[in-house]
Design an enzyme around this catalytic site. Structure first.
Site, PDB file in Angstrom:
ATOM      1  N   MET A 176       0.867  -1.128  -0.037  1.00 26.41           N
ATOM      2  CA  MET A 176       0.202  -0.120  -0.148  1.00 26.41           C
ATOM      3  C   MET A 176       0.874   1.221   0.037  1.00 26.41           C
ATOM      4  O   MET A 176       0.549   2.459   0.241  1.00 26.41           O
ATOM      5  CB  MET A 176      -0.805  -0.094   1.259  1.00 26.41           C
ATOM      6  CG  MET A 176      -1.983  -1.384   1.165  1.00 26.41           C
ATOM      7  SD  MET A 176      -3.362  -0.945   2.220  1.00 26.41           S
ATOM      8  CE  MET A 176      -2.855  -0.910   3.776  1.00 26.41           C
TER       9      MET A 176
ATOM     10  N   LEU B 125       6.653   3.267   1.556  1.00 28.97           N
ATOM     11  CA  LEU B 125       7.541   2.250   1.702  1.00 28.97           C
ATOM     12  C   LEU B 125       8.559   2.351   2.796  1.00 28.97           C
ATOM     13  O   LEU B 125       9.249   3.310   3.035  1.00 28.97           O
ATOM     14  CB  LEU B 125       8.216   1.691   0.330  1.00 28.97           C
ATOM     15  CG  LEU B 125       7.427   1.447  -0.896  1.00 28.97           C
ATOM     16  CD1 LEU B 125       8.022   1.277  -2.108  1.00 28.97           C
ATOM     17  CD2 LEU B 125       6.492   0.210  -0.461  1.00 28.97           C
TER      18      LEU B 125
ATOM     19  N   HIS C 115       9.216  -3.388   3.377  1.00 34.98           N
ATOM     20  CA  HIS C 115       8.873  -3.490   2.012  1.00 34.98           C
ATOM     21  C   HIS C 115       9.945  -3.949   1.193  1.00 34.98           C
ATOM     22  O   HIS C 115       9.913  -4.831   0.507  1.00 34.98           O
ATOM     23  CB  HIS C 115       8.087  -2.407   1.553  1.00 34.98           C
ATOM     24  CG  HIS C 115       6.783  -1.883   2.281  1.00 34.98           C
ATOM     25  ND1 HIS C 115       6.536  -0.654   2.914  1.00 34.98           N
ATOM     26  CD2 HIS C 115       5.734  -2.606   2.189  1.00 34.98           C
ATOM     27  CE1 HIS C 115       5.653  -0.685   3.159  1.00 34.98           C
ATOM     28  NE2 HIS C 115       4.665  -1.854   2.867  1.00 34.98           N
TER      29      HIS C 115
ATOM     30  N   GLN D  22     -10.254  -2.873   1.655  1.00 36.20           N
ATOM     31  CA  GLN D  22      -9.880  -3.492   3.102  1.00 36.20           C
ATOM     32  C   GLN D  22      -9.786  -2.664   4.393  1.00 36.20           C
ATOM     33  O   GLN D  22      -9.529  -2.929   5.222  1.00 36.20           O
ATOM     34  CB  GLN D  22      -8.743  -4.084   2.606  1.00 36.20           C
ATOM     35  CG  GLN D  22      -7.546  -3.136   2.542  1.00 36.20           C
ATOM     36  CD  GLN D  22      -6.399  -3.820   2.158  1.00 36.20           C
ATOM     37  OE1 GLN D  22      -5.876  -4.363   1.076  1.00 36.20           O
ATOM     38  NE2 GLN D  22      -5.276  -3.726   3.066  1.00 36.20           N
TER      39      GLN D  22
ATOM     40  N   SER E 165       4.126   1.129   7.895  1.00 33.39           N
ATOM     41  CA  SER E 165       3.586   2.624   7.449  1.00 33.39           C
ATOM     42  C   SER E 165       3.047   3.489   8.524  1.00 33.39           C
ATOM     43  O   SER E 165       3.049   4.556   8.732  1.00 33.39           O
ATOM     44  CB  SER E 165       2.820   2.516   6.398  1.00 33.39           C
ATOM     45  OG  SER E 165       3.322   1.566   5.360  1.00 33.39           O
TER      46      SER E 165
HETATM   47  P1  AMP Z   1       1.315  -2.781   3.417  1.00 35.51           P
HETATM   48  O1  AMP Z   1       1.893  -1.882   2.589  1.00 35.51           O
HETATM   49  O2  AMP Z   1       1.310  -2.446   4.865  1.00 35.51           O
HETATM   50  O3  AMP Z   1       0.203  -3.490   2.999  1.00 35.51           O
HETATM   51  O4  AMP Z   1       2.482  -4.318   3.322  1.00 35.51           O
HETATM   52  C1  AMP Z   1       2.928  -4.799   2.047  1.00 35.51           C
HETATM   53  C2  AMP Z   1       3.644  -6.037   2.436  1.00 35.51           C
HETATM   54  O5  AMP Z   1       4.476  -5.696   3.165  1.00 35.51           O
HETATM   55  C3  AMP Z   1       2.780  -7.222   3.050  1.00 35.51           C
HETATM   56  O6  AMP Z   1       2.924  -8.206   2.698  1.00 35.51           O
HETATM   57  C4  AMP Z   1       3.317  -6.958   4.555  1.00 35.51           C
HETATM   58  O7  AMP Z   1       3.118  -8.073   5.407  1.00 35.51           O
HETATM   59  C5  AMP Z   1       4.655  -6.796   4.331  1.00 35.51           C
HETATM   60  N1  AMP Z   1       5.308  -5.801   5.483  1.00 35.51           N
HETATM   61  C6  AMP Z   1       4.753  -4.831   6.058  1.00 35.51           C
HETATM   62  N2  AMP Z   1       5.735  -4.155   7.154  1.00 35.51           N
HETATM   63  C7  AMP Z   1       6.441  -5.319   7.154  1.00 35.51           C
HETATM   64  C8  AMP Z   1       7.711  -5.622   8.071  1.00 35.51           C
HETATM   65  N3  AMP Z   1       8.024  -4.755   9.275  1.00 35.51           N
HETATM   66  N4  AMP Z   1       8.544  -6.753   7.523  1.00 35.51           N
HETATM   67  C9  AMP Z   1       8.212  -7.556   6.742  1.00 35.51           C
HETATM   68  N5  AMP Z   1       6.985  -7.458   5.931  1.00 35.51           N
HETATM   69  C10 AMP Z   1       6.307  -6.366   6.133  1.00 35.51           C
END
Ligand code: AMP
Length: 279
Positions: free
Chosen positions: A21, A24, A28, A55, A184
């Site tokens: 989302m 970054l 990410h 969502q 984020s």
């Molecule tokens: P988001 O942008 O929050 O939807 O996250 C996108 C992807 O990054 C998802 O698969 C999350 O699980 C992964 N993600 C977010 N934060 C972390 C983190 N601290 N460590 C590992 N993966 C992450």
């Protein structure tokens, strides 16, 4: 996006996909380098940046979710991402014209508890957008973070149930030096809220130590009470849930031992944070 993917497929090029989302951070980027590792230097890495409205619940932070596409594009460029796919809401969910959007993907079992219980329409939005993104990007492998553990298990299950021809890879959680899981949403943590947010990681460490030190399984209720007490000590913190469960079926367990998985969600002020760990 789909045309480009088909072209790559015809040439036998492997495609690694990281859905996000945006806004970054290093978590990410760890998924991006994992994707690169998995497809090799001749493969293509695609990152999607899309704050998916379906969502978010009506009282959640969709409109104020942090966004900074320019900064994200810079990071992707420095990580040698081949394509950043950042569609608009109109493209993803057309509501006017000939073909309005009315089809959803619903996982009916794994998505009931924890995040699904706290956020009733959340996983319907996740599985729907992930299915759409898989069809658009047509990856050989998609990388998800263990930070959203329940989501990763549900997506794996959906991919198998619906026969998506791809592998799902789950990458470990990236943490700040003090243990806070990168997110984020951490940018919402102003002033002393940042220090209070550490209660998630402290809870995990405390439970981990108790479980490791014990030769017998421990009642989940007793461990939940310990977490409740830890969270209560922080003035701005409110426990949403803490759960102990089987890592594959996500079924809650009454007795906790090594190998049980733990997840919790805590409001720090208005910010809802989640974390999890294998014990
Ligand atoms: P988001 O942008 O929050 O939807 O996250 C996108 C992807 O990054 C998802 O698969 C999350 O699980 C992964 N993600 C977010 N934060 C972390 C983190 N601290 N460590 C590992 N993966 C992450």
């Amino acid at each position: 996006m789909q045309r480009l993917s088909k072209l790559w497929q015809r040439k036998g090029v492997r495609v690694g996909f990281v859905p996000t989302m945006g806004y970054l951070h290093a978590g990410h980027l760890s998924l991006v380098s994992r994707a690169r590792q998995l497809v090799g230097s001749r493969g293509k890495v695609v990152v999607s940046i899309y704050v998916n409205p379906t969502q978010f619940g009506p009282s959640e932070d969709f409109s104020r979710y942090p966004r900074d596409l320019k900064h994200d594009l810079g990071l992707c460029q420095s990580e040698s991402v081949d394509v950043v796919f950042a569609p608009s809401d109109k493209e993803m969910y057309p509501n006017k014209g000939g073909e309005p959007f009315s089809t959803f993907v619903l996982e009916g079992k794994l998505s009931r508890g924890m995040e699904g219980a706290a956020r009733p329409t959340h996983f319907r939005g996740v599985t729907t957008v992930v299915a759409k993104l898989f069809n658009l990007v047509q990856p050989s492998v998609a990388v998800f973070g263990a930070k959203d553990y329940q989501q990763a298990v549900i997506v794996k299950h959906m991919a198998r149930n619906l026969n998506f021809p791809l592998e799902i890879d789950v990458a470990p959680i990236c943490r700040e030096p003090d243990g806070l899981a990168m997110s984020s949403r951490n940018r919402y943590l102003k002033g002393n809220l940042r220090a209070q947010a550490l209660v998630l990681w402290r809870s995990i460490e405390k439970i981990h130590a108790i479980v490791c030190d014990s030769s017998k399984a421990i009642a989940a209720g007793r461990l939940k009470a310990i977490v409740r007490t830890l969270v209560k000590r922080e003035p701005a913190a409110r426990l949403d849930y803490v759960e102990f469960f089987d890592p594959d079926s996500l079924a809650p367990v009454a007795k906790v031992g090594q190998g049980t998985h733990m997840a919790l969600a805590v409001f720090i002020g208005k910010t809802r944070l989640i974390d999890n760990s294998r014990l």
